[in-house]
Design an enzyme around this catalytic site. Structure first.
Site, mmCIF file in Angstrom:
data_model
loop_
_atom_site.group_PDB
_atom_site.id
_atom_site.type_symbol
_atom_site.label_atom_id
_atom_site.label_comp_id
_atom_site.label_asym_id
_atom_site.label_seq_id
_atom_site.Cartn_x
_atom_site.Cartn_y
_atom_site.Cartn_z
ATOM 1 N N GLU A 87 -19.677 34.481 96.941
ATOM 2 C CA GLU A 87 -19.983 35.310 95.779
ATOM 3 C C GLU A 87 -20.900 34.576 94.810
ATOM 4 O O GLU A 87 -20.436 33.831 93.935
ATOM 5 C CB GLU A 87 -18.694 35.722 95.049
ATOM 6 N N GLU A 127 -14.656 40.848 101.882
ATOM 7 C CA GLU A 127 -13.509 40.651 100.981
ATOM 8 C C GLU A 127 -13.393 41.861 100.073
ATOM 9 O O GLU A 127 -14.377 42.359 99.554
ATOM 10 C CB GLU A 127 -13.766 39.378 100.155
#
Ligand code: MG
Length: 356
Positions: A189, A276
Protein backbone atom coordinates in the site's frame (compact mmCIF):
# COMPACT_ATOMS: atom_id res chain seq x y z
CA UNK A 1 -9.78 -29.68 -63.26
CA UNK A 2 -11.97 -32.65 -62.42
CA UNK A 3 -10.35 -32.86 -58.93
CA UNK A 4 -10.99 -29.21 -58.27
CA UNK A 5 -14.62 -29.68 -59.23
CA UNK A 6 -14.98 -32.60 -56.78
CA UNK A 7 -13.43 -30.58 -53.99
CA UNK A 8 -15.82 -27.75 -54.74
CA UNK A 9 -18.83 -30.09 -54.57
CA UNK A 10 -17.67 -31.55 -51.25
CA UNK A 11 -17.16 -28.06 -49.81
CA UNK A 12 -20.62 -27.01 -50.93
CA UNK A 13 -22.15 -30.12 -49.35
CA UNK A 14 -20.35 -29.48 -46.05
CA UNK A 15 -21.45 -25.86 -46.10
CA UNK A 16 -25.04 -26.81 -46.96
CA UNK A 17 -25.29 -29.49 -44.25
CA UNK A 18 -23.74 -27.18 -41.65
CA UNK A 19 -26.03 -24.33 -42.64
CA UNK A 20 -29.09 -26.62 -42.60
CA UNK A 21 -28.38 -27.86 -39.05
CA UNK A 22 -27.82 -24.34 -37.81
CA UNK A 23 -30.93 -22.96 -39.50
CA UNK A 24 -33.05 -25.83 -38.17
CA UNK A 25 -32.19 -25.02 -34.56
CA UNK A 26 -32.62 -21.28 -34.93
CA UNK A 27 -35.78 -21.37 -37.02
CA UNK A 28 -37.46 -23.74 -34.58
CA UNK A 29 -37.24 -21.03 -31.94
CA UNK A 30 -36.06 -23.55 -29.35
CA UNK A 31 -32.83 -23.43 -27.42
CA UNK A 32 -31.20 -26.80 -27.72
CA UNK A 33 -28.77 -27.91 -25.00
CA UNK A 34 -25.17 -27.46 -26.12
CA UNK A 35 -24.38 -31.00 -25.11
CA UNK A 36 -27.48 -33.05 -24.24
CA UNK A 37 -25.40 -35.89 -22.75
CA UNK A 38 -24.16 -33.54 -19.98
CA UNK A 39 -27.65 -33.42 -18.47
CA UNK A 40 -27.45 -37.05 -17.42
CA UNK A 41 -24.04 -36.59 -15.77
CA UNK A 42 -25.13 -33.48 -13.86
CA UNK A 43 -28.23 -35.25 -12.53
CA UNK A 44 -26.07 -37.74 -10.66
CA UNK A 45 -24.53 -35.09 -8.43
CA UNK A 46 -26.86 -32.37 -7.19
CA UNK A 47 -24.15 -30.74 -5.02
CA UNK A 48 -23.19 -27.28 -6.32
CA UNK A 49 -19.74 -27.72 -4.92
CA UNK A 50 -18.63 -31.33 -5.37
CA UNK A 51 -15.07 -32.37 -4.66
CA UNK A 52 -12.80 -31.98 -7.67
CA UNK A 53 -9.93 -34.31 -8.32
CA UNK A 54 -6.36 -33.06 -8.27
CA UNK A 55 -5.57 -29.61 -6.89
CA UNK A 56 -6.38 -26.03 -7.86
CA UNK A 57 -2.95 -25.64 -9.42
CA UNK A 58 -2.90 -29.01 -11.21
CA UNK A 59 -6.26 -28.07 -12.71
CA UNK A 60 -5.44 -24.50 -13.74
CA UNK A 61 -1.65 -24.40 -13.97
CA UNK A 62 0.17 -21.33 -15.22
CA UNK A 63 -1.95 -18.19 -14.94
CA UNK A 64 -1.73 -15.07 -17.04
CA UNK A 65 -3.52 -11.78 -17.47
CA UNK A 66 -5.78 -11.38 -20.48
CA UNK A 67 -7.61 -8.06 -20.63
CA UNK A 68 -9.32 -7.54 -17.28
CA UNK A 69 -9.22 -11.25 -16.43
CA UNK A 70 -6.84 -13.83 -15.07
CA UNK A 71 -6.95 -16.92 -17.25
CA UNK A 72 -5.54 -20.40 -16.74
CA UNK A 73 -3.47 -22.80 -18.85
CA UNK A 74 -6.61 -23.60 -20.90
CA UNK A 75 -7.39 -19.91 -21.43
CA UNK A 76 -10.38 -20.13 -19.12
CA UNK A 77 -11.15 -17.33 -16.67
CA UNK A 78 -10.12 -18.00 -13.06
CA UNK A 79 -11.18 -16.11 -9.95
CA UNK A 80 -9.05 -16.88 -6.90
CA UNK A 81 -10.45 -16.42 -3.40
CA UNK A 82 -8.48 -16.87 -0.22
CA UNK A 83 -6.91 -15.42 2.91
CA UNK A 84 -4.10 -13.00 3.58
CA UNK A 85 -1.87 -13.67 6.54
CA UNK A 86 -1.11 -10.72 8.85
CA UNK A 87 2.22 -8.82 8.98
CA UNK A 88 4.85 -11.56 9.27
CA UNK A 89 6.83 -9.87 12.07
CA UNK A 90 3.75 -9.54 14.28
CA UNK A 91 1.80 -12.76 13.53
CA UNK A 92 4.63 -15.12 12.66
CA UNK A 93 2.99 -17.93 14.63
CA UNK A 94 0.49 -18.41 11.79
CA UNK A 95 3.18 -18.75 9.11
CA UNK A 96 3.03 -22.54 9.30
CA UNK A 97 2.41 -25.34 6.82
CA UNK A 98 -0.43 -26.59 9.05
CA UNK A 99 -2.27 -23.26 8.71
CA UNK A 100 -1.94 -23.36 4.91
CA UNK A 101 -3.16 -26.95 4.87
CA UNK A 102 -6.22 -26.05 6.97
CA UNK A 103 -6.97 -22.94 4.90
CA UNK A 104 -6.99 -25.14 1.82
CA UNK A 105 -8.92 -28.13 3.17
CA UNK A 106 -11.44 -26.53 5.54
CA UNK A 107 -11.70 -22.91 4.34
CA UNK A 108 -11.36 -24.00 0.70
CA UNK A 109 -8.90 -21.21 -0.08
CA UNK A 110 -7.44 -21.36 -3.58
CA UNK A 111 -4.85 -18.69 -2.75
CA UNK A 112 -3.02 -17.46 0.34
CA UNK A 113 -0.99 -14.28 0.78
CA UNK A 114 2.25 -14.08 2.72
CA UNK A 115 2.44 -10.45 3.94
CA UNK A 116 6.09 -9.93 4.75
CA UNK A 117 6.58 -6.83 6.87
CA UNK A 118 9.39 -4.68 5.48
CA UNK A 119 10.39 -1.38 7.09
CA UNK A 120 8.07 -1.38 10.06
CA UNK A 121 9.32 -2.44 13.48
CA UNK A 122 11.40 -5.63 13.40
CA UNK A 123 10.51 -6.48 9.80
CA UNK A 124 12.61 -7.71 6.88
CA UNK A 125 14.94 -4.70 6.87
CA UNK A 126 16.20 -5.56 10.37
CA UNK A 127 15.69 -9.36 10.20
CA UNK A 128 15.90 -10.39 6.55
CA UNK A 129 16.65 -14.08 7.02
CA UNK A 130 14.05 -14.66 9.72
CA UNK A 131 11.20 -12.94 7.82
CA UNK A 132 12.21 -14.50 4.49
CA UNK A 133 12.08 -17.97 6.00
CA UNK A 134 8.50 -17.37 7.11
CA UNK A 135 7.54 -16.49 3.54
CA UNK A 136 9.37 -19.55 2.17
CA UNK A 137 7.46 -21.74 4.64
CA UNK A 138 4.17 -20.43 3.23
CA UNK A 139 5.32 -20.78 -0.40
CA UNK A 140 6.49 -24.37 0.16
CA UNK A 141 3.21 -25.24 1.88
CA UNK A 142 1.14 -23.67 -0.92
CA UNK A 143 3.06 -25.69 -3.51
CA UNK A 144 2.53 -28.82 -1.42
CA UNK A 145 -1.21 -28.10 -1.18
CA UNK A 146 -1.58 -27.13 -4.85
CA UNK A 147 -2.90 -23.63 -4.24
CA UNK A 148 -1.66 -20.23 -5.42
CA UNK A 149 0.43 -17.96 -3.18
CA UNK A 150 0.95 -14.20 -3.24
CA UNK A 151 4.39 -13.06 -2.11
CA UNK A 152 3.67 -9.59 -0.72
CA UNK A 153 6.28 -6.90 0.02
CA UNK A 154 4.15 -5.51 2.83
CA UNK A 155 5.29 -1.92 2.93
CA UNK A 156 4.00 1.65 2.95
CA UNK A 157 7.33 3.13 1.79
CA UNK A 158 8.72 0.61 -0.70
CA UNK A 159 10.19 3.30 -2.95
CA UNK A 160 12.68 3.91 -0.12
CA UNK A 161 13.72 0.22 -0.09
CA UNK A 162 13.97 -0.51 -3.78
CA UNK A 163 17.36 -2.24 -3.65
CA UNK A 164 16.16 -4.53 -0.86
CA UNK A 165 12.99 -5.31 -2.84
CA UNK A 166 15.06 -6.17 -5.93
CA UNK A 167 17.29 -8.52 -3.93
CA UNK A 168 14.33 -10.22 -2.23
CA UNK A 169 12.25 -10.74 -5.36
CA UNK A 170 15.32 -11.89 -7.31
CA UNK A 171 15.81 -14.63 -4.74
CA UNK A 172 12.12 -15.62 -4.85
CA UNK A 173 12.11 -15.68 -8.66
CA UNK A 174 15.31 -17.75 -8.80
CA UNK A 175 14.00 -20.20 -6.24
CA UNK A 176 10.33 -20.44 -7.26
CA UNK A 177 9.88 -18.71 -10.63
CA UNK A 178 9.37 -22.01 -12.45
CA UNK A 179 6.37 -22.86 -10.21
CA UNK A 180 2.91 -21.83 -11.47
CA UNK A 181 1.81 -21.16 -7.86
CA UNK A 182 3.68 -17.88 -7.40
CA UNK A 183 2.15 -14.41 -7.70
CA UNK A 184 4.40 -11.44 -6.90
CA UNK A 185 3.01 -8.37 -5.11
CA UNK A 186 5.64 -5.64 -5.25
CA UNK A 187 4.20 -2.99 -2.95
CA UNK A 188 1.31 -3.51 -0.55
CA UNK A 189 0.00 0.00 0.00
CA UNK A 190 1.79 3.09 -1.24
CA UNK A 191 0.79 6.31 0.50
CA UNK A 192 0.22 9.63 -1.26
CA UNK A 193 2.99 9.29 -3.86
CA UNK A 194 2.61 9.76 -7.59
CA UNK A 195 1.84 6.82 -9.86
CA UNK A 196 3.43 8.54 -12.84
CA UNK A 197 6.70 9.67 -11.28
CA UNK A 198 7.33 7.27 -8.36
CA UNK A 199 5.23 4.10 -8.33
CA UNK A 200 5.38 3.11 -11.98
CA UNK A 201 9.14 3.55 -12.03
CA UNK A 202 9.57 1.50 -8.82
CA UNK A 203 7.35 -1.32 -10.11
CA UNK A 204 9.12 -1.49 -13.46
CA UNK A 205 12.56 -1.53 -11.83
CA UNK A 206 11.67 -4.44 -9.50
CA UNK A 207 9.72 -6.24 -12.22
CA UNK A 208 12.74 -6.12 -14.52
CA UNK A 209 14.76 -8.05 -11.92
CA UNK A 210 12.01 -10.68 -11.55
CA UNK A 211 11.71 -11.12 -15.32
CA UNK A 212 15.40 -12.07 -15.57
CA UNK A 213 14.49 -15.34 -13.86
CA UNK A 214 10.72 -15.67 -14.22
CA UNK A 215 9.38 -14.54 -17.59
CA UNK A 216 5.75 -15.36 -17.05
CA UNK A 217 4.19 -15.35 -13.55
CA UNK A 218 1.68 -12.65 -12.65
CA UNK A 219 2.90 -9.51 -10.88
CA UNK A 220 0.49 -7.32 -8.91
CA UNK A 221 1.33 -3.61 -8.56
CA UNK A 222 0.17 -1.33 -5.76
CA UNK A 223 -1.49 1.99 -6.50
CA UNK A 224 -1.56 5.38 -4.79
CA UNK A 225 -3.39 6.06 -1.55
CA UNK A 226 -3.40 2.63 0.13
CA UNK A 227 -3.88 0.87 -3.22
CA UNK A 228 -7.11 2.58 -4.11
CA UNK A 229 -6.42 4.97 -7.00
CA UNK A 230 -6.46 2.26 -9.65
CA UNK A 231 -7.95 4.68 -12.21
CA UNK A 232 -4.69 6.65 -12.21
CA UNK A 233 -3.02 3.79 -14.07
CA UNK A 234 -5.19 4.43 -17.13
CA UNK A 235 -3.02 5.66 -19.98
CA UNK A 236 0.22 4.84 -18.15
CA UNK A 237 0.22 1.14 -17.42
CA UNK A 238 3.19 -1.07 -16.67
CA UNK A 239 5.03 -2.30 -19.75
CA UNK A 240 4.47 -6.04 -19.19
CA UNK A 241 1.67 -8.33 -20.29
CA UNK A 242 1.22 -10.22 -17.00
CA UNK A 243 0.45 -7.41 -14.62
CA UNK A 244 -2.63 -6.75 -12.48
CA UNK A 245 -3.19 -3.72 -10.27
CA UNK A 246 -3.85 -3.84 -6.53
CA UNK A 247 -7.11 -2.54 -5.16
CA UNK A 248 -7.81 -2.64 -1.43
CA UNK A 249 -11.02 -1.80 0.38
CA UNK A 250 -12.50 -1.93 3.86
CA UNK A 251 -16.23 -2.35 3.43
CA UNK A 252 -17.48 -0.09 6.24
CA UNK A 253 -15.41 2.83 4.85
CA UNK A 254 -14.91 2.34 1.11
CA UNK A 255 -18.06 1.96 -0.95
CA UNK A 256 -19.55 2.97 -4.29
CA UNK A 257 -17.00 5.74 -4.86
CA UNK A 258 -14.20 3.17 -4.87
CA UNK A 259 -16.14 0.72 -7.03
CA UNK A 260 -16.58 3.57 -9.53
CA UNK A 261 -12.78 3.97 -9.70
CA UNK A 262 -12.43 0.23 -10.18
CA UNK A 263 -14.97 0.41 -12.98
CA UNK A 264 -12.93 3.10 -14.74
CA UNK A 265 -9.90 0.80 -14.62
CA UNK A 266 -11.91 -2.16 -15.90
CA UNK A 267 -13.47 -0.07 -18.67
CA UNK A 268 -9.92 0.72 -19.76
CA UNK A 269 -8.97 -2.95 -19.91
CA UNK A 270 -6.87 -3.07 -16.73
CA UNK A 271 -6.88 -6.23 -14.59
CA UNK A 272 -7.46 -5.71 -10.85
CA UNK A 273 -6.58 -7.97 -7.93
CA UNK A 274 -7.96 -7.34 -4.43
CA UNK A 275 -4.99 -8.74 -2.54
CA UNK A 276 -6.46 -7.43 0.72
CA UNK A 277 -9.86 -6.28 1.97
CA UNK A 278 -11.74 -6.20 5.24
CA UNK A 279 -15.37 -6.43 6.28
CA UNK A 280 -14.73 -3.61 8.78
CA UNK A 281 -13.68 0.04 8.59
CA UNK A 282 -10.31 1.19 7.23
CA UNK A 283 -8.55 0.69 10.58
CA UNK A 284 -9.16 -3.07 10.40
CA UNK A 285 -11.49 -2.71 13.35
CA UNK A 286 -14.90 -1.21 14.06
CA UNK A 287 -18.26 -1.98 12.48
CA UNK A 288 -18.56 -5.16 10.41
CA UNK A 289 -20.59 -3.97 7.44
CA UNK A 290 -22.36 -7.09 6.18
CA UNK A 291 -24.51 -5.33 3.56
CA UNK A 292 -21.60 -3.50 2.00
CA UNK A 293 -19.45 -6.64 2.16
CA UNK A 294 -22.13 -8.45 0.16
CA UNK A 295 -22.24 -5.63 -2.40
CA UNK A 296 -18.46 -5.86 -2.77
CA UNK A 297 -18.47 -9.66 -3.12
CA UNK A 298 -21.10 -9.35 -5.88
CA UNK A 299 -19.03 -6.70 -7.64
CA UNK A 300 -15.90 -8.86 -7.47
CA UNK A 301 -17.77 -11.93 -8.75
CA UNK A 302 -19.42 -9.95 -11.56
CA UNK A 303 -15.99 -8.84 -12.73
CA UNK A 304 -14.01 -12.04 -11.98
CA UNK A 305 -11.75 -10.15 -9.59
CA UNK A 306 -9.65 -12.36 -7.33
CA UNK A 307 -9.42 -11.60 -3.61
CA UNK A 308 -7.76 -12.28 -0.29
CA UNK A 309 -9.39 -11.33 2.99
CA UNK A 310 -7.43 -9.54 5.74
CA UNK A 311 -6.41 -11.41 7.88
CA UNK A 312 -5.27 -14.65 9.51
CA UNK A 313 -4.65 -13.23 12.97
CA UNK A 314 -5.86 -13.56 16.54
CA UNK A 315 -5.40 -9.84 17.20
CA UNK A 316 -8.30 -8.25 19.04
CA UNK A 317 -9.64 -6.34 16.07
CA UNK A 318 -12.77 -7.14 14.10
CA UNK A 319 -11.12 -7.91 10.75
CA UNK A 320 -9.05 -10.74 12.28
CA UNK A 321 -10.56 -14.16 11.59
CA UNK A 322 -9.40 -15.77 14.85
CA UNK A 323 -10.08 -15.21 18.50
CA UNK A 324 -7.12 -14.69 20.85
CA UNK A 325 -4.84 -17.71 21.27
CA UNK A 326 -6.36 -19.74 18.43
CA UNK A 327 -4.06 -22.57 17.41
CA UNK A 328 -1.13 -21.94 15.07
CA UNK A 329 -1.77 -25.38 13.56
CA UNK A 330 -5.21 -24.70 12.04
CA UNK A 331 -8.00 -27.15 12.99
CA UNK A 332 -9.99 -24.16 14.27
CA UNK A 333 -13.45 -24.97 15.64
CA UNK A 334 -16.20 -22.38 15.02
CA UNK A 335 -15.77 -21.22 18.62
CA UNK A 336 -12.26 -19.96 17.70
CA UNK A 337 -13.47 -18.02 14.66
CA UNK A 338 -14.67 -14.40 14.82
CA UNK A 339 -17.84 -12.94 13.31
CA UNK A 340 -15.90 -11.69 10.29
CA UNK A 341 -14.08 -15.00 10.00
CA UNK A 342 -17.34 -16.94 9.84
CA UNK A 343 -18.71 -14.59 7.16
CA UNK A 344 -15.62 -14.94 4.99
CA UNK A 345 -15.35 -18.69 5.50
CA UNK A 346 -18.94 -19.03 4.27
CA UNK A 347 -18.05 -17.04 1.12
CA UNK A 348 -15.06 -19.27 0.46
CA UNK A 349 -16.85 -22.55 1.07
CA UNK A 350 -19.91 -21.64 -0.97
CA UNK A 351 -18.05 -20.24 -3.98
CA UNK A 352 -14.66 -21.93 -4.29
CA UNK A 353 -14.19 -25.39 -5.77
CA UNK A 354 -13.69 -28.11 -3.21
CA UNK A 355 -10.67 -30.33 -3.61
CA UNK A 356 -10.33 -33.72 -1.97
MG1 MG B 1 7.33 -18.71 -14.14
Amino acid sequence: MLKKTNILIVCMLIFFVGFSCDSTSSSSGETLPENPTETDTDAEDPSPNPPASGTMVSLHGQLRVEGTNIVDKNNEVVQLRGMSLFWSQWMGQYYTSEVVSWLKSDWQCTVVRAAMGVEDFDGYITNPDREKQKVFTIIDAAIEQGIYVIVDWHSHHAEDYEEEAKAFFTEVAQKYGNQPNIIYELYNEPLDVSWNTVLKRYHEAVLAEIRKYDPDNIVVCGTRNWSQEVDEVVGNKINDTNVAYTMHYYAATHKQELRAKAQVALDNNLALFVTEYGTTDYSGDGFIDVNESNTWWEFLDDNNISWCNWSVADKEENSAILKPNASSSGQWPDSDITTSGLLVREQLRSKNPKFE
